[in-house]
Design an enzyme around this catalytic site. Structure first.
Site, PDB file in Angstrom:
ATOM      1  CG  ASP A  47      11.449  -9.231   8.812  1.00 41.23           C
ATOM      2  OD1 ASP A  47      10.492  -9.889   8.381  1.00 41.23           O
ATOM      3  OD2 ASP A  47      12.628  -9.567   8.597  1.00 41.23           O
ATOM      4  CD  GLU A  75      13.156 -15.864   0.884  1.00 45.33           C
ATOM      5  OE1 GLU A  75      13.581 -14.972   0.133  1.00 45.33           O
ATOM      6  OE2 GLU A  75      13.364 -15.877   2.109  1.00 45.33           O
ATOM      7  CB  THR A 126      11.012  -6.739   2.091  1.00 43.22           C
ATOM      8  OG1 THR A 126      11.804  -6.910   3.255  1.00 43.22           O
ATOM      9  CG2 THR A 126      10.669  -8.083   1.460  1.00 43.22           C
ATOM     10  CD  GLU A 140      21.043 -13.849  11.188  1.00 46.39           C
ATOM     11  OE1 GLU A 140      21.834 -13.154  10.515  1.00 46.39           O
ATOM     12  OE2 GLU A 140      19.904 -14.134  10.784  1.00 46.39           O
ATOM     13  CD  GLU A 175      18.356  -7.399   6.965  1.00 49.20           C
ATOM     14  OE1 GLU A 175      19.564  -7.642   7.219  1.00 49.20           O
ATOM     15  OE2 GLU A 175      17.665  -8.127   6.233  1.00 49.20           O
TER      16      GLU A 175
HETATM   17  C1  DMJ Z   1      16.105 -10.390   2.316  1.00 53.04           C
HETATM   18  O1  DMJ Z   1      15.802 -11.443   1.492  1.00 53.04           O
HETATM   19  C2  DMJ Z   1      14.920  -9.525   2.577  1.00 53.04           C
HETATM   20  O2  DMJ Z   1      15.352  -8.301   3.039  1.00 53.04           O
HETATM   21  C3  DMJ Z   1      13.971 -10.126   3.560  1.00 53.04           C
HETATM   22  O3  DMJ Z   1      12.909  -9.277   3.877  1.00 53.04           O
HETATM   23  C4  DMJ Z   1      14.674 -10.472   4.823  1.00 53.04           C
HETATM   24  N1  DMJ Z   1      15.934 -11.076   4.670  1.00 53.04           N
HETATM   25  C5  DMJ Z   1      16.760 -10.909   3.541  1.00 53.04           C
HETATM   26  C6  DMJ Z   1      18.059 -10.201   3.778  1.00 53.04           C
HETATM   27  O4  DMJ Z   1      18.596 -10.290   5.011  1.00 53.04           O
END
Ligand code: DMJ
Length: 658
Positions: free
Chosen positions: A418, A259, A638, A527, A552
């Site tokens: 993912d 994170e 991401t 979700e 997403e």
């Molecule tokens: C984000 O912090 C990023 O996209 C991560 O890869 C996955 N989840 C969250 C958003 O849903």
């Protein structure tokens, strides 16, 4: 001659050497040592040697390890005092009579790219290869920002062709609406939670959470590039000033490596590449250092949690009873860490290895040595994954950082897996299509996913199931919906005969994700949604029915729009905007909702940082021209932070091959 005459001052050494000879010998010796030591870090595949020389991978912080090798005990990081440099004011701000202020305003207004007409230029202290001096907390480097900008194929913010053609167009109005939402989200945060990690819009206060090890301002760092992109100049300035004055790294909690990397490092790196402002580069590198202890494991696969105070690391308690690292976490570092390496200027260090570097006690030296080690670390992750046996070519989500073995055969393109897949194809793209290993790994993984996880429901919806040792869970998480965009992005570089197929697959998955929205009362998606017992693309229990402002689905709309220009993606994107306004907007910011199947919203009291970083950014891009943050020039990490493609030939680059 003279010396012979004064033997009392120049005695011959016990080895029969005289002082000048001794001096020369010592000089030669020190040169040799420097060379050997440099080679230790810079030669490819020197891991065995490193293991020999570096302390064993125990719980030692990485930076200490590297620094101690060189015999330089490392003072624990002392956060440099807030940058006293005056902020660059937005147009209309500041004392107009002051020459300096006028100059700064001009700088703000100046467009930095030769062909760019609309960029907010904030290059006051950043053009060329300048840097803050070490005593200012800076890290000298040779990254040439202007050269980097000149290599971009498109103006960063595009040319806004639609505006000149159609000033009152619908798409422009839609874009403006999304900008207003961002402004509202930001202002609400600023009013009630400035400096905290997140806004709680119902209780009108801030929330720190426990993921960031005591770091603050996650919303600010995550918002920087979105504010810049939307030309919200005043707000961008507020964010930047906060980073300069209040973003302190001398914190001591436990942080999520993943994170902190995707939000903070990613956000700072993007802000630097967009503006050239040193403060972002310096803080990104210093924060990068703090993450390194996570890599101190027998395999070099990092653990998920790093303790900023002790430099110890651990795996999440929920990850196979604390025994595993998570695929999506250790697999989503490559893009940011290679840029950290790039921005440290360590290629110069490599090139000058035969020349004595700056005095070894300097910050400069330590950081360069450190970041060579950083890029080695992320490349090592690749090596481990390449070697390990994969069940049917699939990558399970749990891996032991101690033994390097899979700990459970759970495979998912959603949560836990993912962004590992995402970073493979994006590593290929970010390397300007030179990182063939990443490309091969991506297409091989995608083949396996298609073979074992892909399904079509009786109602004709294509979805990617989850795999548990051969048994399928016929569900898709909201998180897995990014895959439509990823597959579209990767389609063009697939084997010729697969390209059309991947384009179609991307469109079908995105359509399924849209269905998960369309089948709810709020037109926002749950979700997780299932395909069983006659139900399709709906959640089956309340605990999976929430929507927390995730990006997403709109992320995939954006990629599919850019690939196809099919108006349906803008229609679907606009449905999301309308729903967000109706169900998630509160008096003091946006909030997630607990049940997408109830039209009476039950807010969760959280304005997630990724709503500003990702959801609103992707929506804005969906309603913008393709040359705004062109995919030829940028890849999004991401957390939707744009990082530049390495367009250079590599020879003049600081960090080597990206
Ligand atoms: C984000 O912090 C990023 O996209 C991560 O890869 C996955 N989840 C969250 C958003 O849903």
């Amino acid at each position: 001659m003279l010396m012979r005459k004064v033997p009392v001052f120049v005695p011959a050494s016990p080895w029969g050497l005289r002082l000048p000879q001794k001096f020369l010998f010592l000089l030669f010796l020190s040169g040799l040592i420097t060379l050997c030591f440099g080679a230790l870090f810079l030669l490819p595949n020197s891991s065995r040697l490193k293991r020999l020389f570096l302390a064993p991978r125990t719980q030692q912080p990485g930076l200490e390890v590297v620094a101690e090798v060189a015999g330089h005990p490392l003072a624990r990081e002392q956060e440099s005092p807030p940058n006293p440099a005056p902020a660059v004011p937005a147009p209309g701000e500041g004392d107009a009579s002051s020459q300096a202020s006028t100059r700064r305003r001009k700088v703000w207004l100046r467009r930095t790219h030769p062909t760019g007409t609309r960029e907010m230029a904030t290059v006051a202290r950043s053009s060329g290869s300048t840097a803050l001096r070490p005593q200012e907390g800076g890290i000298p480097f040779s990254f040439d920002f202007n050269a980097f900008r000149s290599r971009l194929r498109h103006p960063v913010l595009g040319t806004r062709a639609d505006e000149s053609k159609e000033p009152q167009s619908l798409v422009r109005a839609q874009r403006e609406k999304i900008k207003e939402m961002m402004q509202f989200a930001w202002r609400s945060y600023k009013l009630y939670a400035m400096g905290k990690n997140e806004l709680r819009p119902l209780t009108k206060d801030g929330y720190e959470g426990s993921m960031f090890g005591g770091l603050s301002g996650a919303t600010i760092i995550d918002s920087l590039d979105t504010l810049y992109l939307m030309e919200l100049q005043e707000e961008f300035q507020e964010a930047k000033t906060w980073v300069e004055e209040n973003f302190h790294l001398n914190v001591s909690g436990e942080a999520s490596l993943f994170e902190v990397n995707i939000r903070y490092i990613g956000g700072l790196l993007s802000a630097f590449y967009l503006t050239g402002e040193e403060v972002f580069r310096v803080k990104a590198i210093k924060l990068g250092e703090k993450l390194l202890p996570a890599f101190n494991t027998p395999t070099g696969i990092p653990k998920g949690v790093v303790n900023f105070k002790s430099g110890s690391n651990r795996s999440w308690g929920w990850a196979m009873a604390g025994s595993s690292s998570i695929l999506a976490e250790f697999g989503s570092l490559h893009l940011e860490f290679l840029h950290l390496t790039e921005l440290s200027g360590n290629q110069v260090f490599a090139e000058k290895a035969s020349v004595l570097p700056a005095p070894p006690t300097s910050e400069w030296w330590k950081v360069k040595v450190l970041l060579v080690s950083v890029s080695w670390q992320v490349r090592n992750i690749r090596k481990v994954l390449r070697k390990i046996n994969k069940p049917f070519g699939l990558y399970p989500n749990f891996l032991s950082p101690v033994s390097g073995n899979w700990m459970q055969h759970h495979v998912s393109v959603g949560g836990l897996g993912d962004s590992f897949y995402e970073y493979l194809i994006k590593s290929w793209l970010m390397s300007a299509k030179t990182d063939v290993e990443a490309k091969d790994m991506y297409y091989e993984a995608l083949e396996a996913i298609e073979t074992y996880l892909l399904n079509v429901s009786p109602g004709g919806l294509t979805y990617i199931a989850e795999w548990r040792g051969g048994i399928l869970d016929h569900k898709m998480g909201h998180l897995a919906c990014f895959s439509g965009g990823m597959i579209a992005l990767g389609a063009e570089d697939a084997k010729e005969e697969k390209r059309a197929h991947y384009r179609e697959l991307a469109a079908q998955i995105t359509k399924t994700c849209h269905e998960s929205y369309a089948r709810s009362d709020t037109k926002l998606g749950p979700e997780a949604f299932w395909f069983n017992s006659g139900r399709e693309a709906v959640a089956t229990q309340l605990s999976e029915s929430y929507y927390i402002l995730r990006p997403e689905v709109v992320e995939s709309y954006m990629y599919l729009w850019r690939q196809t220009h099919d108006p349906v993606y803008r229609e679907w994107g606009w449905e999301v905007v309308t729903a967000l306004e109706k169900y998630c907007r509160t008096e003091a910011g946006f909030s997630g909702i607990q049940d997408v199947y109830s039209s009476i919203p039950n807010h969760d009291n959280k304005q997630q940082t990724f709503f500003l970083a990702e959801t609103l950014k992707y929506l804005y891009l969906l309603f913008s021209e393709d040359d705004m943050l062109s995919l030829e020039d940028w890849v999004f990490n991401t957390e939707a932070h744009p990082l530049p493609v390495n367009h250079s030939d590599g020879s003049s680059r600081a960090g080597g091959r990206l």
